[in-house]
Design a protein around this motif. Structure first.
Motif, PDB file in Angstrom:
ATOM      1  N   GLN A   1       0.832  -1.204   0.000  1.00 35.76           N
ATOM      2  CA  GLN A   1       0.000   0.000   0.000  1.00 35.76           C
ATOM      3  C   GLN A   1       0.864   1.251   0.000  1.00 35.76           C
ATOM      4  N   THR A   2       0.424   2.245  -0.749  1.00 30.87           N
ATOM      5  CA  THR A   2       1.140   3.516  -0.701  1.00 30.87           C
ATOM      6  C   THR A   2       0.891   4.188   0.639  1.00 30.87           C
ATOM      7  N   VAL A   3       1.804   5.021   1.039  1.00 33.50           N
ATOM      8  CA  VAL A   3       1.688   5.729   2.308  1.00 33.50           C
ATOM      9  C   VAL A   3       0.917   7.027   2.101  1.00 33.50           C
ATOM     10  N   PRO A   4       0.317   7.629   3.083  1.00 31.81           N
ATOM     11  CA  PRO A   4       0.412   7.193   4.470  1.00 31.81           C
ATOM     12  C   PRO A   4      -0.582   6.082   4.818  1.00 31.81           C
TER      13      PRO A   4
ATOM     14  N   ASN B   1      11.096   6.845  14.398  1.00 35.52           N
ATOM     15  CA  ASN B   1      11.950   6.609  13.235  1.00 35.52           C
ATOM     16  C   ASN B   1      12.890   5.454  13.517  1.00 35.52           C
ATOM     17  N   GLY B   2      12.993   4.553  12.552  1.00 31.23           N
ATOM     18  CA  GLY B   2      13.849   3.385  12.698  1.00 31.23           C
ATOM     19  C   GLY B   2      13.112   2.136  12.257  1.00 31.23           C
ATOM     20  N   VAL B   3      13.653   0.998  12.605  1.00 31.83           N
ATOM     21  CA  VAL B   3      13.086  -0.286  12.200  1.00 31.83           C
ATOM     22  C   VAL B   3      11.763  -0.505  12.935  1.00 31.83           C
ATOM     23  N   MET B   4      10.717  -0.815  12.156  1.00 26.00           N
ATOM     24  CA  MET B   4       9.404  -1.096  12.734  1.00 26.00           C
ATOM     25  C   MET B   4       9.291  -2.589  12.990  1.00 26.00           C
ATOM     26  N   PRO B   5       8.566  -3.050  13.989  1.00 30.18           N
ATOM     27  CA  PRO B   5       7.727  -2.271  14.875  1.00 30.18           C
ATOM     28  C   PRO B   5       8.447  -1.725  16.109  1.00 30.18           C
ATOM     29  N   ALA B   6       9.742  -2.002  16.257  1.00 27.66           N
ATOM     30  CA  ALA B   6      10.458  -1.550  17.451  1.00 27.66           C
ATOM     31  C   ALA B   6      10.385  -0.035  17.630  1.00 27.66           C
TER      32      ALA B   6
ATOM     33  N   ALA C   1      -6.979  13.149  25.796  1.00 32.24           N
ATOM     34  CA  ALA C   1      -8.425  13.298  25.614  1.00 32.24           C
ATOM     35  C   ALA C   1      -9.122  11.937  25.560  1.00 32.24           C
ATOM     36  N   TYR C   2      -8.423  10.881  25.151  1.00 36.30           N
ATOM     37  CA  TYR C   2      -8.997   9.544  24.980  1.00 36.30           C
ATOM     38  C   TYR C   2     -10.228   9.572  24.086  1.00 36.30           C
ATOM     39  N   GLU C   3     -10.092  10.277  22.953  1.00 37.86           N
ATOM     40  CA  GLU C   3     -11.142  10.283  21.930  1.00 37.86           C
ATOM     41  C   GLU C   3     -10.611   9.554  20.697  1.00 37.86           C
ATOM     42  N   THR C   4      -9.647  10.154  19.995  1.00 42.79           N
ATOM     43  CA  THR C   4      -8.937   9.441  18.935  1.00 42.79           C
ATOM     44  C   THR C   4      -7.463   9.791  19.021  1.00 42.79           C
ATOM     45  N   ASP C   5      -6.652   8.769  18.843  1.00 46.18           N
ATOM     46  CA  ASP C   5      -5.206   8.892  18.716  1.00 46.18           C
ATOM     47  C   ASP C   5      -4.863   8.124  17.451  1.00 46.18           C
ATOM     48  N   PHE C   6      -3.728   8.437  16.838  1.00 48.79           N
ATOM     49  CA  PHE C   6      -3.387   7.666  15.647  1.00 48.79           C
ATOM     50  C   PHE C   6      -1.895   7.654  15.369  1.00 48.79           C
ATOM     51  N   GLU C   7      -1.502   6.587  14.670  1.00 52.78           N
ATOM     52  CA  GLU C   7      -0.152   6.454  14.133  1.00 52.78           C
ATOM     53  C   GLU C   7      -0.247   6.760  12.650  1.00 52.78           C
ATOM     54  N   GLU C   8       0.705   7.525  12.151  1.00 47.65           N
ATOM     55  CA  GLU C   8       0.767   7.814  10.719  1.00 47.65           C
ATOM     56  C   GLU C   8       2.118   7.311  10.218  1.00 47.65           C
ATOM     57  N   TYR C   9       2.066   6.323   9.306  1.00 49.74           N
ATOM     58  CA  TYR C   9       3.278   5.740   8.733  1.00 49.74           C
ATOM     59  C   TYR C   9       3.534   6.394   7.389  1.00 49.74           C
ATOM     60  N   SER C  10       4.647   7.110   7.294  1.00 53.73           N
ATOM     61  CA  SER C  10       4.968   7.825   6.060  1.00 53.73           C
ATOM     62  C   SER C  10       6.072   7.138   5.260  1.00 53.73           C
ATOM     63  N   GLY C  11       6.586   6.046   5.767  1.00 45.99           N
ATOM     64  CA  GLY C  11       7.621   5.275   5.079  1.00 45.99           C
ATOM     65  C   GLY C  11       7.950   4.031   5.875  1.00 45.99           C
ATOM     66  N   PRO C  12       8.782   3.146   5.342  1.00 45.78           N
ATOM     67  CA  PRO C  12       9.091   1.890   6.031  1.00 45.78           C
ATOM     68  C   PRO C  12       9.756   2.069   7.394  1.00 45.78           C
TER      69      PRO C  12
END
Length: 143
Positions: free
Chosen positions: A44-47, A92-97, A119-130
Motif C-alpha cells: 500500500q502507498t503511504v500514508p 523513526n527506525g526499524v518497525m515495529p520496534a 483526551a482519549y477520543e482518537t489517537d493515531f499512528e501515521e506511517y509515512s515510510g518503512p
C-alpha cells in the motif's frame, strides 16, 4: 514532540477491540490486525494509519484499533479522526520496534504532571515510510 491541530478525516480498514493489558501478553490482537491489513492491501502507498478510538475509559480500558488508509467517500466503513489538538511523538527506525519505543515515550510523558492530559477520543499512528512514523495523541487542557 510538538503540538499541532488536526482537521477531522476518515480512515477505512479492518479493526479489533482490545486492551493494553491484552497487547502486553500472548492474547494481543494488534499484530494480527496489521497482518490482515497487509494481506488485503499488499504494498500500500503511504500514508497508512493505525487509529485508536472508542476508548472505554483510559489506558486501562478497552479501545478499538483500525489499520487503514484515508477514506475517499462516506460509503466506506470507516472511523473518524476527530478535529482537535494533538501532541506528535516521532517514531523513526526499524518497525515495529520504533513505534513501540514511541508508545513508551507517550506513556512516560503522560505519567508525569503535564499542562495537557490525554483526551482519549482518537489517537493515531501515521506511517509515512518503512522506517518513518509518528504517533498523534489527542489532548485537552489540564482541568
Amino acid at each position: 514532540m510538538q503540538k499541532t491541530n488536526i482537521e477531522q478525516f476518515r480512515v477505512k480498514g479492518p479493526n479489533v477491540r482490545t486492551t493494553n493489558k491484552a497487547e502486553m501478553g500472548s492474547t494481543g490482537k494488534i499484530p494480527g490486525l496489521w497482518g490482515q491489513f497487509y494481506k488485503s492491501h499488499g504494498n500500500q502507498t503511504v500514508p497508512i494509519y493505525g487509529v485508536y478510538s472508542d476508548y472505554e475509559s483510559d489506558a486501562n480500558g478497552e479501545f478499538t484499533v483500525t489499520a487503514g488508509t484515508k477514506a475517499t467517500n462516506s460509503q466506506e466503513e470507516n472511523v473518524f479522526i476527530k478535529s482537535g489538538t494533538y501532541l506528535i511523538f516521532p517514531a523513526n527506525g526499524v518497525m515495529p520496534a520504533a513505534i513501540i519505543d514511541a508508545w513508551k515515550a507517550v506513556w512516560e510523558h503522560f505519567s508525569n504532571t503535564q499542562p495537557y492530559v490525554r483526551a482519549y477520543e482518537t489517537d493515531f499512528e501515521e506511517y509515512s515510510g518503512p522506517e518513518s512514523a509518528a504517533i498523534y495523541i489527542g489532548i485537552k487542557e489540564h482541568s
